[in-house]
Design an enzyme around this catalytic site. Structure first.
Site, PDB file in Angstrom:
ATOM      1  N   LYS A  44      21.396 -42.074  10.387  1.00 29.49           N
ATOM      2  CA  LYS A  44      22.129 -42.636  11.324  1.00 29.49           C
ATOM      3  C   LYS A  44      23.241 -41.751  11.773  1.00 29.49           C
ATOM      4  O   LYS A  44      24.266 -41.328  10.822  1.00 29.49           O
ATOM      5  CB  LYS A  44      21.876 -44.083  11.416  1.00 29.49           C
ATOM      6  CG  LYS A  44      22.690 -44.081  12.293  1.00 29.49           C
ATOM      7  CD  LYS A  44      20.942 -44.628  13.352  1.00 29.49           C
ATOM      8  CE  LYS A  44      22.233 -45.255  14.735  1.00 29.49           C
ATOM      9  NZ  LYS A  44      22.599 -43.974  16.152  1.00 29.49           N
ATOM     10  N   CYS A 130      25.757 -34.912  20.869  1.00 28.65           N
ATOM     11  CA  CYS A 130      25.061 -35.897  21.609  1.00 28.65           C
ATOM     12  C   CYS A 130      25.472 -36.179  23.200  1.00 28.65           C
ATOM     13  O   CYS A 130      26.478 -36.251  23.756  1.00 28.65           O
ATOM     14  CB  CYS A 130      25.917 -36.731  21.214  1.00 28.65           C
ATOM     15  SG  CYS A 130      24.908 -38.319  20.661  1.00 28.65           S
ATOM     16  N   ILE A 191      17.214 -28.585  18.506  1.00 33.75           N
ATOM     17  CA  ILE A 191      17.692 -28.526  19.624  1.00 33.75           C
ATOM     18  C   ILE A 191      18.271 -30.307  19.677  1.00 33.75           C
ATOM     19  O   ILE A 191      17.627 -30.966  19.285  1.00 33.75           O
ATOM     20  CB  ILE A 191      17.578 -28.437  21.171  1.00 33.75           C
ATOM     21  CG1 ILE A 191      16.392 -29.242  21.244  1.00 33.75           C
ATOM     22  CG2 ILE A 191      17.283 -26.999  20.974  1.00 33.75           C
ATOM     23  CD1 ILE A 191      15.482 -29.043  22.670  1.00 33.75           C
TER      24      ILE A 191
END
Length: 303
Positions: A44, A130, A191
């Site tokens: 994560k 992000c 990607i």
């Protein structure tokens, strides 16, 4: 059949890697199967300080995929090193990919320096792409100069190979890739998700509290494949390909485009066994396609 691959000197028993944000720190999926069968997994996205993430709702469904705007919810780098990694070590013995994000250059470098001292970590994945947070994140990944700056700074303090995760939400992904390579990146991941949104017809407002979110799932596979193909021809460093991968044939197609390993993201949220099934299916698909070693097909579509 030889399923093994090597990324910057790190040998993986197979190329199948659950993508960051779709596998937590491995504990939830351990209840479904032996996660030690994976090539690796990208943990994560981890930041310097703990993050609750974005406001709800964070997820929206759409045709052939989903939108998410989770916003890098995580317990912070100190908790990951002190709690998550020791717990994971009991069940996972493959090289781990540590996904690191930040909101300032100093946050990136501090996290990279700390996580690179952990024996379990084989590769650091630097998330400069992000689309779900305000400030930092994708802001570093949409400009060659800033992408190179954060790459160079993190490379100086990282004792492990550094892979930079690129955004598709740019004019020329090859330009960003070359800038990261020139700044010292050991490899690239691509990607990340495509920026999108949904609107609630009755409420007449965006479904996501964040308004925009990252589109993932089968819908983005052709885009991801095209970008991996392009970047493979633009740089000389290894690539981890991802974006809409959901079966063994997708893995081979991504490797033919130029990926040295392949991450599986949103498919884990639909079918928690998907990575296990892909690994088990790969030998049969390889036999059908007359492939004896996956290492031999990397970039094969270019020749």
């Amino acid at each position: 059949m030889d399923l093994s691959v090597t990324l910057s000197g790190v040998k993986l028993q197979n190329p199948v890697i659950p993508a960051s944000g779709c596998f937590g720190y491995g504990q939830e999926f351990r209840a479904f199967y032996d996660i030690d069968m994976l090539g690796s997994f990208s943990c994560k996205g981890t930041t310097l300080e703990p993050r609750f993430g974005n406001e709800l709702p964070r997820v929206a469904e759409c045709a052939s995929g989903m939108l998410n705007a989770v916003g890098l919810q995580n317990p912070g780098i100190h908790a990951v090193i002190a709690e998550e990694l020791p717990r994971l070590k009991e069940h996972f013995h493959q090289p781990l990919i540590a996904n690191i994000s930040g909101f300032a250059l100093e946050e990136y470098t501090q996290c990279c320096e700390m996580i690179s001292q952990c024996e379990q970590v084989g590769i650091i994945e630097l998330n400069i792409s992000c689309p779900n947070v305000h400030g930092g994140g994708m802001a570093f990944g949409v400009c060659p100069k800033s992408a190179a700056e954060v790459t160079a700074a993190c490379k100086k303090v990282s004792a492990k190979p550094l892979y930079v995760k690129l955004s598709p939400n740019v004019t020329d992904i090859c330009e960003i890739a070359r800038a990261c390579e020139a700044a010292g990146a050991d490899g690239l991941s691509l990607i990340n998700t495509l920026l999108g949104m949904r609107i609630d017809l009755k409420a007449r407002k965006p479904v996501l509290a964040n308004k925009f979110g990252g589109l993932s799932g089968p819908a983005i596979f052709p885009v991801a494949l095209r970008m991996v193909y392009q970047v493979f021809g633009a740089v000389k460093i290894p690539i981890m390909g991802m974006g809409g991968v959901s079966n063994a044939r997708d893995v081979i197609e991504m490797m033919l485009a130029g990926a040295g390993a392949v991450q599986v993201g949103a498919a884990n949220l639909v079918n928690p066994y998907v990575c296990k099934e892909i690994i088990e299916e790969l030998p049969a698909v390889m036999q059908q396609l007359d492939i004896t070693s996956l290492k031999d097909i990397i970039g094969g579509a270019h020749t």
